[in-house]
Design an enzyme around this catalytic site. Sequence first.
Site, PDB file in Angstrom:
ATOM      1  N   HIS A  11     -50.606  19.064 -30.116  1.00 18.09           N
ATOM      2  CA  HIS A  11     -51.453  19.776 -30.736  1.00 18.09           C
ATOM      3  C   HIS A  11     -51.058  20.906 -31.764  1.00 18.09           C
ATOM      4  CE1 HIS A  11     -50.680  23.341 -28.794  1.00 18.09           C
ATOM      5  NE2 HIS A  11     -50.948  22.601 -27.794  1.00 18.09           N
ATOM      6  N   GLU A  86     -51.894  20.611 -20.362  1.00 23.03           N
ATOM      7  CA  GLU A  86     -50.990  21.546 -20.488  1.00 23.03           C
ATOM      8  C   GLU A  86     -50.807  21.351 -18.879  1.00 23.03           C
ATOM      9  OE1 GLU A  86     -48.014  21.557 -20.867  1.00 23.03           O
ATOM     10  OE2 GLU A  86     -48.157  22.372 -22.838  1.00 23.03           O
TER      11      GLU A  86
END
Length: 189
Positions: A11, A86
Site C-alpha cells: 500500500h 498486516e
Amino acid sequence: MGYPDLYILRHGETVWNREGRMQGHLNAPLTPVGRAQAERQGALLAARDLAGFGFWTSPLLRAVETAALALGAIAAEVRTDDRLREIDVGHWQGRLRADCAPAGGGAHGPDGDLSLYAHAPGEGLDAVALRARAFLNDLDGPAVVVCHGIVSRMLRCAALGLHHGAWTELPGGQGNVFHLTGGRMEELR
C-alpha cells in the site's frame, strides 16, 4: 513448491507511516503521496499483460484504498482475504515506533526499524509467515496482491523459496510493485 506468477504491491504511504506509528490491524488513510504511489503502481501494471490474473487485497483500509487506485481501471473484481492483513502488533498498534523501540534501536531502512516486529506483542512473525504461505498455497492461478510491508516480505520469501527468516533481507519501501516469476523477483519502477 512452485507458485504462479505474482505481482505484489505494498500500500501507499499513510498518515501513520508519515508520523512513524505502528499500524498493525488499525487503519489510517493514505496521504497525497500514498495516493500518488498507488496511481503509479496502477500505471506500471497497466503496461503488463494481466490476462488470467486474479486480484486480491487485504481488507484493511489502506490496502483497499491502494487497490481501488491501482487496480480500478484494470480489474473487474478485487477480492479480499484476511490472510493478507498486516501483522497484529497488539497494544503497540497506534503507538509511535520510537516508543516501542528497545534501547539503542535496530537498523533503519525504508520501513524503519524492522527488529521491532521480532519483539512486538500480538501474533508474531511465524504466524504471519504461515498465513502468507497458506494464501499462496490456495492460489489457483497468477495473481496481483495488494498488502502490507511485513506480509509482502513473507509472501516474497515463500514465493522465492526462502526461509521466512530471510524477510529482513528483502527490499522494502512504500508503494512498491514486485513481480515474482520462476523463483525470481524484479522490482518494477
